[in-house]
Design an enzyme around this catalytic site. Structure first.
Site, PDB file in Angstrom:
ATOM      1  N   CYS A   1     -13.438  -5.675  -9.307  1.00 43.49           N
ATOM      2  CA  CYS A   1     -12.225  -5.948 -10.107  1.00 43.49           C
ATOM      3  C   CYS A   1     -11.454  -7.138  -9.563  1.00 43.49           C
ATOM      4  CB  CYS A   1     -11.318  -4.715 -10.193  1.00 43.49           C
ATOM      5  SG  CYS A   1     -12.045  -3.372 -11.091  1.00 43.49           S
TER       6      CYS A   1
ATOM      7  N   LYS B   1      -6.933   6.969  -2.776  1.00 46.91           N
ATOM      8  CA  LYS B   1      -7.437   6.043  -1.750  1.00 46.91           C
ATOM      9  C   LYS B   1      -6.991   6.487  -0.368  1.00 46.91           C
ATOM     10  CE  LYS B   1      -8.011   2.299  -4.821  1.00 46.91           C
ATOM     11  NZ  LYS B   1      -9.368   1.956  -5.220  1.00 46.91           N
TER      12      LYS B   1
ATOM     13  N   ASP C   1       1.094  -4.478  -3.559  1.00 50.39           N
ATOM     14  CA  ASP C   1       0.069  -3.534  -3.983  1.00 50.39           C
ATOM     15  C   ASP C   1      -0.497  -2.894  -2.718  1.00 50.39           C
ATOM     16  OD1 ASP C   1      -2.270  -2.289  -4.585  1.00 50.39           O
ATOM     17  OD2 ASP C   1      -3.130  -3.928  -5.757  1.00 50.39           O
TER      18      ASP C   1
ATOM     19  N   GLN D   1      -4.872  -0.495  -0.851  1.00 47.59           N
ATOM     20  CA  GLN D   1      -5.760  -0.457   0.325  1.00 47.59           C
ATOM     21  C   GLN D   1      -4.980  -0.290   1.626  1.00 47.59           C
ATOM     22  OE1 GLN D   1      -8.973  -0.178   0.125  1.00 47.59           O
ATOM     23  NE2 GLN D   1      -9.027  -0.473  -2.090  1.00 47.59           N
TER      24      GLN D   1
ATOM     25  N   HIS E   1      -6.502  -7.626  -7.166  1.00 51.16           N
ATOM     26  CA  HIS E   1      -7.270  -6.740  -8.050  1.00 51.16           C
ATOM     27  C   HIS E   1      -6.788  -7.012  -9.485  1.00 51.16           C
ATOM     28  CE1 HIS E   1      -8.301  -2.804  -9.866  1.00 51.16           C
ATOM     29  NE2 HIS E   1      -9.134  -2.628  -8.857  1.00 51.16           N
TER      30      HIS E   1
HETATM   31  N1  PMP Z   1      -5.279  -2.677  -6.174  1.00 51.55           N
HETATM   32  C1  PMP Z   1      -6.227  -2.615  -5.250  1.00 51.55           C
HETATM   33  C2  PMP Z   1      -6.177  -3.555  -4.071  1.00 51.55           C
HETATM   34  C3  PMP Z   1      -7.252  -1.664  -5.372  1.00 51.55           C
HETATM   35  O1  PMP Z   1      -8.201  -1.594  -4.439  1.00 51.55           O
HETATM   36  C4  PMP Z   1      -7.251  -0.792  -6.485  1.00 51.55           C
HETATM   37  C5  PMP Z   1      -8.365   0.217  -6.691  1.00 51.55           C
HETATM   38  N2  PMP Z   1      -9.648  -0.305  -6.525  1.00 51.55           N
HETATM   39  C6  PMP Z   1      -6.224  -0.900  -7.404  1.00 51.55           C
HETATM   40  C7  PMP Z   1      -5.254  -1.851  -7.228  1.00 51.55           C
HETATM   41  C8  PMP Z   1      -6.132   0.010  -8.598  1.00 51.55           C
HETATM   42  O2  PMP Z   1      -5.873   1.299  -8.165  1.00 51.55           O
HETATM   43  P1  PMP Z   1      -6.043   2.547  -9.149  1.00 51.55           P
HETATM   44  O3  PMP Z   1      -7.391   2.367  -9.783  1.00 51.55           O
HETATM   45  O4  PMP Z   1      -5.968   3.715  -8.251  1.00 51.55           O
HETATM   46  O5  PMP Z   1      -4.955   2.476 -10.132  1.00 51.55           O
END
Ligand code: PMP
Length: 414
Positions: A371, A227, A201, A204, A124
């Site tokens: 993203c 999440k 990270d 997910q 991401h």
């Molecule tokens: N990493 C991953 C794999 C994600 O799916 C997301 C959220 N889409 C993020 C990072 C960022 O998380 P947040 O927007 O809650 O900071």
């Protein structure tokens, strides 16, 4: 069939019981954010109705109560991820902030010119850009693990990338765009053999996978409450005590200090050293209910049910391709080991148009690059349609999605 009473679980989520565009809502955008059970919503309301006070410094009953509840969530997080100590769990506003915290504190102190950070093609943007920023500042080098066409990491290439120059491997546990679950044990063991640290990270992974930071010997782990059925604006950075203690503070302000004078300031112990200012007290307190919700169902039950939904969807798509020709719906992310996320493109339709057509039938999915622009570039596409499943989704909802896709094959966008 799974043994869970999904209808009972659904009854705990008020938002699911509504019509969207004259159809019952089918919420399949769970990788972006999950819905919240009533227990979480009520905890937030109760906090503001009965307990609201600033924490940690108050000499009055409400402040004590709020502090106790806030710290109870930290203990729940500790158990949830099997950390050795609650103090190793720092509250942030989400995974993005957790990663930036490590980049701006550990990275700023310990990275030197020529050092290398390894990330992967599956990341991401929030696990790419903070490392680019600090690498640029320090003259460090960013290396990227390539991805294979099915959406798994090229692990041979990973092993080749590792060297004595590697200082950190920052890698997603599960891909938000493709669902791929990465072989994190292998990633960590190989990095540690070169004395490199590993940040996972867990955005997910949080709601879908068993997490044991000690068993896996994870150095840093990031989570977002929203999440995993909790409120937005709350995240966690887990770090091993020794690492967190070596790192300078992130932001300066109240709470993160021991003693302040105009000449010199000393810093508080962890976790407070990294929690400057008034935190998101109410949402942190409500987050505990989300953890309780997940624990009550059990991760293994969640994994079983979500796998069932994913398999039902992919076999539905395969049947459509058999009927209408194998090119009709392209699936992106076909690894054997996946969380319940499936990206796809309906032939001849822009993902955004597909998303709009599904929305007209009450189905919420995400469209676009998720993203993960470098990953989309690897597949030579602008974006995908992404269906992502959660514990409250049903096989019938998957059928509604497959039927809606069937109905749009060969039909013009609008
Ligand atoms: N990493 C991953 C794999 C994600 O799916 C997301 C959220 N889409 C993020 C990072 C960022 O998380 P947040 O927007 O809650 O900071």
């Amino acid at each position: 069939m799974s043994d869970l009473n999904i209808q009972h679980i659904r009854s705990l989520f008020p938002i699911l019981h509504q019509e969207v565009n004259k159809h019952p809502l089918v919420y399949l955008d769970n990788a972006a954010t999950t819905q919240k059970p009533l227990s979480v919503i009520e905890a937030l309301q109760t906090y503001y109705q009965l307990d609201n006070a600033n924490i940690h410094r108050g000499a009055h009953t409400l402040a004590d109560r709020a502090t106790g509840m806030f710290e109870d969530t930290r203990k729940a997080v500790k158990q949830f991820i099997h950390a050795a100590e609650a103090e190793e769990c720092i509250f942030t506003k989400g995974v993005t902030e957790s990663i930036n915290l490590v980049a701006q504190t550990w990275g700023r102190k310990f990275l030197n010119a020529g050092d290398e950070i390894i990330i992967s093609y599956l990341e991401h943007h929030s696990n790419i850009v903070p490392w680019q920023m600090i690498c640029e500042e320090k003259g460090a080098v960013l290396k990227v693990i390539p991805v294979l066409p099915n959406g798994t990491l090229d692990m041979d290439a990973y092993h080749q990338l590792l060297s004595d120059r590697t200082k950190l491997v920052a890698c997603t546990w599960a891909s938000n765009a493709l669902g791929t679950i990465n072989p994190v044990k292998e990633i960590i063991e190989a990095a540690h053999a070169y004395h490199a640290f590993v940040l996972l990270d867990g955005a997910q992974a949080g709601s879908h996978l068993e997490i044991d930071v000690q068993a896996l010997d994870i150095d840093f782990l990031t989570l977002s409450s929203h999440k995993l059925y909790g409120p937005t604006g709350v995240g966690v950075l887990y770090g091993k005590r020794a690492l967190l203690e070596m790192m300078p503070p992130y932001q300066g302000g109240g709470e993160m200090i021991k003693e302040v004078s105009f000449e010199h300031t000393t810093y508080n112990e962890i976790p407070f050293k990294f929690e400057a200012g008034t935190p998101n007290i109410g949402d942190v307190i409500a987050f505990k209910q989300a953890i309780t919700f997940v624990n009550n169902i059990g991760k293994s039950n969640i994994i079983k049910h979500e796998n069932l939904l994913l398999q039902h969807f992919t076999s539905g798509i395969h049947k459509l391709n058999q009927t209408f020709g194998s090119e009709q719906i392209a699936l992106y992310g076909t690894a054997a080991d996946k969380v319940a996320v499936q990206s796809f493109i309906v032939k001849g339709k822009h993902p955004f148009d597909t998303g709009m057509m599904l929305d007209a039938r009450g189905i919420a999915v995400r469209t676009g690059h998720h993203c993960t622009q470098p990953l989309m570039r690897f597949f030579d596409i602008e974006g995908t349609v992404r269906a992502s499943f959660a514990i409250y989704n049903t096989l019938e909802e998957v059928d509604i999605l497959v039927e809606a896709i069937r109905n749009m094959i060969h039909k013009p966008a609008f």
